[in-house]
Design an enzyme around this catalytic site. Structure first.
Site, mmCIF file in Angstrom:
data_model
loop_
_atom_site.group_PDB
_atom_site.id
_atom_site.type_symbol
_atom_site.label_atom_id
_atom_site.label_comp_id
_atom_site.label_asym_id
_atom_site.label_seq_id
_atom_site.Cartn_x
_atom_site.Cartn_y
_atom_site.Cartn_z
ATOM 1 N N PRO A 164 0.215 -1.062 0.202
ATOM 2 C CA PRO A 164 0.246 -0.163 -0.116
ATOM 3 C C PRO A 164 0.726 1.579 -0.326
ATOM 4 C CG PRO A 164 -0.656 -1.746 1.947
ATOM 5 C CD PRO A 164 0.210 -1.972 0.963
ATOM 6 N N TYR A 165 2.153 1.622 1.344
ATOM 7 C CA TYR A 165 2.870 2.573 1.062
ATOM 8 C C TYR A 165 4.072 2.272 -0.597
ATOM 9 C CZ TYR A 165 5.659 5.296 2.942
ATOM 10 O OH TYR A 165 6.449 6.944 4.415
ATOM 11 N N ASN A 166 4.266 1.904 -0.446
ATOM 12 C CA ASN A 166 4.461 1.651 -2.370
ATOM 13 C C ASN A 166 4.333 2.437 -2.967
ATOM 14 O OD1 ASN A 166 6.448 0.065 -1.143
ATOM 15 N ND2 ASN A 166 5.521 -1.747 -1.808
#
Length: 258
Positions: A164-166
């Protein structure tokens, strides 16, 4: 050009600067440094006590700061806050968006709860987009503005088990590149910053295997310090950053070399 022109380019005297994520870590360091260079800094964070403390500490040094509370994943709240700041101060010269949320770490992509995935996108990408949309009309009107979006090395290289962060940070880098080309003749620059892992509270809940992986990728062999990141942010948000736009600055201890 006068001999002190370099100072004139990096001072923030008379400027109004909004710093999100100002309660701790990179945001707090950036707020403190920019205030020390003459800006009135609006310290914004979801953590109201932390934002208040940041502003109080700045004011005690003789510099100028105010605090505000914001859930960056709430579009109407973002628009309202920027509108309130503009009404009070008649302008916003720079936006420094350090608000961030790592979400699930150490989790395989196929096992992540979709609500968790979506929340990371809302905070790290949607919030950044809404803030940009909110400040641009005023900046275009005054023919001047600086926008700093703190992305991540995760948005360039990707970290395993942090999908999700990527995804959010890669999206943010792409967003910045495109917007820069829209506003390049308006006296506005917008750039992103891609730190490797920095010694901040955001990493407290990061899975140990993920943290170890990220540190192992840094040739300098250590975490970055918030004060080191703040120095680059202070340049990015200043008058001196006049011909660099749409760029992703790196602060990664040698991990990123492109």
């Amino acid at each position: 050009m006068s001999s002190n022109s370099g100072f004139e380019q990096t001072t923030y005297a008379g400027q109004v600067v909004v710093v999100t994520g100002a309660a701790s870590g990179i945001g707090k360091s950036a707020a403190q440094l920019i205030a020390s260079r003459g800006a009135t800094v609006i310290c914004v964070d979801l953590n109201q006590a932390g934002a208040n403390q940041c502003a109080d500490e700045i004011n005690k040094t003789g510099a100028m700061a105010e605090s505000a509370t914001l859930d960056i994943s709430n579009q109407s709240a973002v628009m309202s806050l920027i509108s309130e700041i503009e009404k009070k101060h008649n302008k916003i010269d720079a936006l420094v968006n350090c608000a961030g949320y790592p979400g699930p770490t150490g989790v395989l992509v196929e096992t992540i709860n979709w609500n968790d995935f979506q929340k990371v996108i809302e905070v790290n990408l949607y919030g950044a987009i809404w803030l940009t949309q909110a400040v641009l009309p005023g900046m275009k009107k005054q023919k001047y503005g600086r926008i700093v979006q703190v992305a991540s090395i995760a948005g360039k290289e990707g970290n395993p088990k942090m999908s999700p962060y990527n995804t959010a940070k890669a999206g943010l880098i792409g967003f910045v590149k495109g917007v820069a080309k829209e506003v390049a003749t308006d006296g506005i620059t917008i750039n992103s910053l891609a730190p490797a892992v920095i010694a901040t509270p955001i990493n407290i809940n990061t899975a140990k295997e993920t943290l170890d992986y990220m540190i192992s990728k840094i040739p300098a062999g250590r975490l970055g310090e918030p004060s080191e990141v703040a120095e680059i942010i202070a340049f990015m948000g200043s008058k001196a950053c006049s011909f660099t736009t749409g760029f992703t600055f790196d602060i990664s201890g040698g991990r990123a070399t492109y």
